[in-house]
Design a protein around this motif. Structure first.
Motif, PDB file in Angstrom:
ATOM      1  N   GLY A  63       0.831  -1.198   0.000  1.00 52.69           N
ATOM      2  CA  GLY A  63       0.000   0.000   0.000  1.00 52.69           C
ATOM      3  C   GLY A  63       0.864   1.246   0.000  1.00 52.69           C
ATOM      4  O   GLY A  63       2.086   1.164  -0.150  1.00 52.69           O
ATOM      5  N   TRP A  64       0.231   2.387   0.183  1.00 50.70           N
ATOM      6  CA  TRP A  64       0.947   3.660   0.175  1.00 50.70           C
ATOM      7  C   TRP A  64       1.737   3.861   1.460  1.00 50.70           C
ATOM      8  O   TRP A  64       1.355   3.361   2.519  1.00 50.70           O
ATOM      9  CB  TRP A  64      -0.037   4.814  -0.002  1.00 50.70           C
ATOM     10  N   VAL A  65       2.789   4.654   1.350  1.00 52.85           N
ATOM     11  CA  VAL A  65       3.593   5.033   2.513  1.00 52.85           C
ATOM     12  C   VAL A  65       3.008   6.320   3.101  1.00 52.85           C
ATOM     13  O   VAL A  65       2.781   7.287   2.363  1.00 52.85           O
ATOM     14  CB  VAL A  65       5.063   5.274   2.096  1.00 52.85           C
ATOM     15  N   CYS A  66       2.755   6.330   4.395  1.00 53.58           N
ATOM     16  CA  CYS A  66       2.266   7.550   5.037  1.00 53.58           C
ATOM     17  C   CYS A  66       3.413   8.539   5.233  1.00 53.58           C
ATOM     18  O   CYS A  66       4.576   8.139   5.350  1.00 53.58           O
ATOM     19  CB  CYS A  66       1.629   7.233   6.383  1.00 53.58           C
ATOM     20  N   PRO A  67       3.107   9.832   5.281  1.00 53.94           N
ATOM     21  CA  PRO A  67       4.162  10.850   5.305  1.00 53.94           C
ATOM     22  C   PRO A  67       5.149  10.710   6.468  1.00 53.94           C
ATOM     23  O   PRO A  67       6.326  10.997   6.308  1.00 53.94           O
ATOM     24  CB  PRO A  67       3.388  12.167   5.414  1.00 53.94           C
ATOM     25  N   ASP A  68       4.684  10.269   7.632  1.00 51.95           N
ATOM     26  CA  ASP A  68       5.582  10.239   8.786  1.00 51.95           C
ATOM     27  C   ASP A  68       6.102   8.847   9.105  1.00 51.95           C
ATOM     28  O   ASP A  68       6.653   8.618  10.186  1.00 51.95           O
ATOM     29  CB  ASP A  68       4.852  10.783  10.023  1.00 51.95           C
ATOM     30  N   GLU A  69       5.909   7.941   8.223  1.00 50.96           N
ATOM     31  CA  GLU A  69       6.172   6.532   8.490  1.00 50.96           C
ATOM     32  C   GLU A  69       7.451   6.127   7.754  1.00 50.96           C
ATOM     33  O   GLU A  69       7.659   6.506   6.598  1.00 50.96           O
ATOM     34  CB  GLU A  69       4.972   5.798   7.901  1.00 50.96           C
ATOM     35  N   SER A  70       8.302   5.323   8.413  1.00 51.22           N
ATOM     36  CA  SER A  70       9.473   4.825   7.695  1.00 51.22           C
ATOM     37  C   SER A  70       9.006   3.826   6.641  1.00 51.22           C
ATOM     38  O   SER A  70       7.887   3.298   6.713  1.00 51.22           O
ATOM     39  CB  SER A  70      10.447   4.153   8.664  1.00 51.22           C
ATOM     40  N   LEU A  71       9.853   3.559   5.673  1.00 52.66           N
ATOM     41  CA  LEU A  71       9.480   2.626   4.602  1.00 52.66           C
ATOM     42  C   LEU A  71       9.205   1.235   5.165  1.00 52.66           C
ATOM     43  O   LEU A  71       8.235   0.572   4.788  1.00 52.66           O
ATOM     44  CB  LEU A  71      10.592   2.564   3.550  1.00 52.66           C
ATOM     45  N   SER A  72      10.056   0.789   6.096  1.00 49.38           N
ATOM     46  CA  SER A  72       9.846  -0.558   6.638  1.00 49.38           C
ATOM     47  C   SER A  72       8.597  -0.612   7.521  1.00 49.38           C
ATOM     48  O   SER A  72       7.884  -1.620   7.530  1.00 49.38           O
ATOM     49  CB  SER A  72      11.081  -1.042   7.409  1.00 49.38           C
ATOM     50  N   ASP A  73       8.300   0.478   8.233  1.00 46.33           N
ATOM     51  CA  ASP A  73       7.054   0.524   9.013  1.00 46.33           C
ATOM     52  C   ASP A  73       5.843   0.449   8.084  1.00 46.33           C
ATOM     53  O   ASP A  73       4.841  -0.200   8.406  1.00 46.33           O
ATOM     54  CB  ASP A  73       6.966   1.802   9.853  1.00 46.33           C
ATOM     55  N   ALA A  74       5.934   1.130   6.944  1.00 48.03           N
ATOM     56  CA  ALA A  74       4.829   1.064   5.976  1.00 48.03           C
ATOM     57  C   ALA A  74       4.669  -0.376   5.478  1.00 48.03           C
ATOM     58  O   ALA A  74       3.544  -0.860   5.316  1.00 48.03           O
ATOM     59  CB  ALA A  74       5.097   2.011   4.809  1.00 48.03           C
ATOM     60  N   GLY A  75       5.789  -1.062   5.258  1.00 46.46           N
ATOM     61  CA  GLY A  75       5.715  -2.467   4.840  1.00 46.46           C
ATOM     62  C   GLY A  75       5.033  -3.316   5.896  1.00 46.46           C
ATOM     63  O   GLY A  75       4.146  -4.119   5.596  1.00 46.46           O
ATOM     64  N   ARG A  76       5.448  -3.150   7.157  1.00 50.35           N
ATOM     65  CA  ARG A  76       4.863  -3.920   8.269  1.00 50.35           C
ATOM     66  C   ARG A  76       3.372  -3.624   8.417  1.00 50.35           C
ATOM     67  O   ARG A  76       2.555  -4.533   8.576  1.00 50.35           O
ATOM     68  CB  ARG A  76       5.564  -3.551   9.585  1.00 50.35           C
TER      69      ARG A  76
END
Lengths: 232, 232
Positions: A52-65
């Motif tokens: 899905g999309w990456v949120c503005p304040d989220e690290s890339l790996s957090d977005a993956g998780r």
């Protein structure tokens, strides 16, 4: 460092390739991965990698998780960055770059996935006709896995804490999709020094219960895909 | 698949880490990389990795090649994707993700760089105080290089087509920054089977001219950083 207006036309997504050894149609274990059915255009009703999309304040790996958990319920203990796919034409609705994360999970962790009408585990080699360039991403992940499995410690990510030599060989056979000579395999693995006997033996077998081994590397140590990267 | 408005707040850049073995201050060769002085905010006047924004119709690797050539004049024969850095706070002016590409180049290729007031080659271990998170990117690239140099074929990217065993050892010593025992090194390299004697010997030396070797792998084959990825 203000960017040109057209530069903003690139959107950033994450995708995840989660690999597990699960029984295939004929009973032998094969490398599987969870897929998610798309409920929206483009590629509505096609199967795709979780993401899905990456949120503005989220690290890339957090977005993956996060996107993995939201779509499948899976929460692997670590994710490794595999590769970033950014071909200009990979999405029909505008330019989207996807940072791909990957993990190997054990069968019991795979069971945590919320299988249903829109989530299923698929044998990785049969995962074709996916949305976007996800066929290519899956093939790349498998190629990396097969290139790396020669290092015995990779296969350990698929196994429980203790295992027999036959169980370890079975993982290698499932990943490489060819039978391996038991004696040669044992010699090869012992030479790598990556596993040690626990002194225990497998119970529940009839005679000559096989020795159990454990990994020399601690669980949760650097994972399967080449080298671990810095957190991002 | 229309993205939420705030998703567009992530901008996409590329950066390049180009490594070459060049003579250091004391004459011994060390791993160097080209840096570019920033002429704009943020980090005005600080040194940074070559790079820039990705154009809408351009592949990520093409953006790497273009921005490297524009800033330094360097045109390595291939670039490999190293890693994508995307920590939310890595740029003070808004969220920027950078896809990092890397290459090893030979000394004569390095000479093509347009050195000047705003471009210079710097010993990689001395490259600190750079703009953004570029210190971290350089450390990661060096760690990857040092992890991988055990495969003799990596070092070959720094050498000409034919070379002596001493020249090959010198590359390893420069990368690992420690002296290596010549006899052990020769045995180790011969065991890997990645180089073969050409039958020729180095000319211009006084006695016992050393044998010349060449790589078994063709020039331009998969590069130094772990495994090559698909074009993106």
């Amino acid at each position: 460092m203000s960017q040109p207006a057209d530069q903003r036309e690139i959107s950033v997504a994450v995708s995840t390739v989660i690999l597990a050894l699960l029984p295939g149609a004929c009973g032998t274990r094969r490398v599987h991965l969870p897929l998610v059915r798309r409920t929206r255009q483009p590629f509505q009703d096609r199967w795709a990698l979780p993401g899905g999309w990456v949120c503005p304040d989220e690290s890339l790996s957090d977005a993956g998780r996060r996107t993995l958990a939201e779509t499948t319920g899976l929460r692997p203990s670590y994710l490794e960055q595999l590769y970033t796919f950014g071909r200009p034409d990979r999405s029909p609705t505008g330019r989207v770059l996807t940072v791909v994360y990957s993990a190997l999970v054990r069968s019991h962790e795979a069971a945590a996935a919320t299988e249903g009408e829109n989530v299923r585990w698929c044998a990785a080699d049969d995962a074709t006709g996916l949305a976007f360039d996800h066929d290519e991403i899956v093939r790349y992940a498998l190629w990396r896995l097969r290139t790396k499995v020669e290092y015995a410690s990779i296969a350990l990510h698929f196994l429980d804490e203790t295992f027999s030599m036959a169980q370890l060989r079975e993982v290698h056979e499932a990943v490489l999709q060819r039978p391996l000579d038991p004696a040669n395999f044992r010699r090869h693995v012992e030479a790598t020094g990556t596993i040690v006997p626990t002194g225990e033996r497998l119970t529940g077998t009839r005679h000559r219960p096989p020795r159990l081994y454990r990994a020399l590397v601690p669980a949760g140590s650097p994972g399967p895909f080449a080298v671990a990267g810095p957190p991002s």
